[in-house]
Design a protein around this motif. Sequence first.
Motif, PDB file in Angstrom:
ATOM      1  N   TRP A 116       8.260   6.563 -12.827  1.00 46.69           N
ATOM      2  CA  TRP A 116       7.523   5.409 -12.306  1.00 46.69           C
ATOM      3  C   TRP A 116       8.456   4.275 -11.925  1.00 46.69           C
ATOM      4  N   LYS A 117       9.482   4.049 -12.719  1.00 42.85           N
ATOM      5  CA  LYS A 117      10.437   2.986 -12.414  1.00 42.85           C
ATOM      6  C   LYS A 117      11.146   3.287 -11.092  1.00 42.85           C
ATOM      7  N   LEU A 118      11.552   4.527 -10.888  1.00 43.42           N
ATOM      8  CA  LEU A 118      12.195   4.940  -9.642  1.00 43.42           C
ATOM      9  C   LEU A 118      11.237   4.789  -8.463  1.00 43.42           C
ATOM     10  N   PHE A 119       9.991   5.223  -8.641  1.00 43.17           N
ATOM     11  CA  PHE A 119       8.996   5.126  -7.573  1.00 43.17           C
ATOM     12  C   PHE A 119       8.768   3.666  -7.177  1.00 43.17           C
ATOM     13  N   ILE A 120       8.591   2.791  -8.149  1.00 41.76           N
ATOM     14  CA  ILE A 120       8.335   1.379  -7.860  1.00 41.76           C
ATOM     15  C   ILE A 120       9.567   0.713  -7.251  1.00 41.76           C
ATOM     16  N   ARG A 121      10.752   1.113  -7.691  1.00 44.80           N
ATOM     17  CA  ARG A 121      11.998   0.536  -7.141  1.00 44.80           C
ATOM     18  C   ARG A 121      12.108   0.767  -5.634  1.00 44.80           C
ATOM     19  N   ARG A 122      11.559   1.861  -5.138  1.00 41.47           N
ATOM     20  CA  ARG A 122      11.590   2.123  -3.683  1.00 41.47           C
ATOM     21  C   ARG A 122      10.892   1.025  -2.895  1.00 41.47           C
ATOM     22  N   TYR A 123       9.874   0.417  -3.477  1.00 38.51           N
ATOM     23  CA  TYR A 123       9.041  -0.548  -2.761  1.00 38.51           C
ATOM     24  C   TYR A 123       9.350  -1.999  -3.120  1.00 38.51           C
ATOM     25  N   ASP A 148       0.857  -1.189   0.000  1.00 33.96           N
ATOM     26  CA  ASP A 148       0.000   0.000   0.000  1.00 33.96           C
ATOM     27  C   ASP A 148       0.890   1.236   0.000  1.00 33.96           C
ATOM     28  N   VAL A 149       0.741   2.075  -1.013  1.00 38.14           N
ATOM     29  CA  VAL A 149       1.545   3.296  -1.121  1.00 38.14           C
ATOM     30  C   VAL A 149       0.660   4.545  -1.053  1.00 38.14           C
ATOM     31  N   LYS A 208      -0.068   6.636   1.164  1.00 38.71           N
ATOM     32  CA  LYS A 208       0.498   7.795   1.867  1.00 38.71           C
ATOM     33  C   LYS A 208       1.994   7.944   1.616  1.00 38.71           C
ATOM     34  N   ALA A 209       2.507   7.247   0.627  1.00 40.30           N
ATOM     35  CA  ALA A 209       3.955   7.220   0.369  1.00 40.30           C
ATOM     36  C   ALA A 209       4.455   8.543  -0.210  1.00 40.30           C
ATOM     37  N   PRO A 210       5.691   8.907   0.140  1.00 36.58           N
ATOM     38  CA  PRO A 210       6.302  10.087  -0.481  1.00 36.58           C
ATOM     39  C   PRO A 210       6.373   9.892  -1.994  1.00 36.58           C
ATOM     40  N   GLY A 211       5.990  10.903  -2.743  1.00 35.65           N
ATOM     41  CA  GLY A 211       6.059  10.857  -4.192  1.00 35.65           C
ATOM     42  C   GLY A 211       4.813  10.346  -4.881  1.00 35.65           C
ATOM     43  N   VAL A 212       3.861   9.800  -4.115  1.00 33.29           N
ATOM     44  CA  VAL A 212       2.678   9.225  -4.759  1.00 33.29           C
ATOM     45  C   VAL A 212       1.823  10.303  -5.438  1.00 33.29           C
ATOM     46  N   LEU A 213       1.803  11.497  -4.900  1.00 32.76           N
ATOM     47  CA  LEU A 213       1.035  12.580  -5.521  1.00 32.76           C
ATOM     48  C   LEU A 213       1.590  12.891  -6.916  1.00 32.76           C
ATOM     49  N   HIS A 214       2.907  12.966  -7.037  1.00 36.45           N
ATOM     50  CA  HIS A 214       3.525  13.240  -8.342  1.00 36.45           C
ATOM     51  C   HIS A 214       3.323  12.074  -9.304  1.00 36.45           C
ATOM     52  N   ALA A 215       3.450  10.854  -8.796  1.00 39.40           N
ATOM     53  CA  ALA A 215       3.254   9.672  -9.634  1.00 39.40           C
ATOM     54  C   ALA A 215       1.822   9.647 -10.184  1.00 39.40           C
ATOM     55  N   ARG A 216       0.866   9.880  -9.304  1.00 34.71           N
ATOM     56  CA  ARG A 216      -0.543   9.914  -9.715  1.00 34.71           C
ATOM     57  C   ARG A 216      -0.763  11.009 -10.756  1.00 34.71           C
ATOM     58  N   HIS A 217      -0.248  12.189 -10.480  1.00 34.35           N
ATOM     59  CA  HIS A 217      -0.424  13.342 -11.358  1.00 34.35           C
ATOM     60  C   HIS A 217       0.110  13.051 -12.769  1.00 34.35           C
ATOM     61  N   SER A 218       1.220  12.297 -12.841  1.00 35.17           N
ATOM     62  CA  SER A 218       1.818  12.019 -14.151  1.00 35.17           C
ATOM     63  C   SER A 218       0.871  11.224 -15.053  1.00 35.17           C
ATOM     64  N   LEU A 219      -0.008  10.427 -14.467  1.00 36.27           N
ATOM     65  CA  LEU A 219      -0.948   9.636 -15.269  1.00 36.27           C
ATOM     66  C   LEU A 219      -2.187  10.429 -15.677  1.00 36.27           C
TER      67      LEU A 219
END
Length: 133
Positions: free
Chosen positions: A113-120, A33-34, A36-47
Amino acid sequence: AIRDGERIELFRLRPKTGRIINLEGFDIVETTDVSKAPGVLHARHSLLQDASFDWNAHLGGLHENGKRDYFAVRFSHQDAVTTILFLDSSFERIVRAENGDEVALVSKTRDGWKLFIRRYFPSDASLAPAPAE
């Protein structure tokens, strides 16, 4: 659901067979579950931004051999759900699982997205940065 989803989950998926025939051909290997994760707002916005997509890219459908794990993100808002599957190891092609719509991401968006997913999923070798030349 992308814009308003209260629950956002990342999935590591493994094809049930060696070849992807349809989107139901995956087992969920891992989920996190992400929301509340840092960066999720930007990741969502990109889509949600037209500039994130390469509308002129040639798309080839679900044909990559399944000898690796795949990744997906699911946005849930009340009864609405949107699941985005990253179709290839470069993260260039994505498909919305609910309707099969496929599109290509521009390099900045797919790298993000690749960077964001790599964190988890840090242990996945397919997400490792390319070696410096």
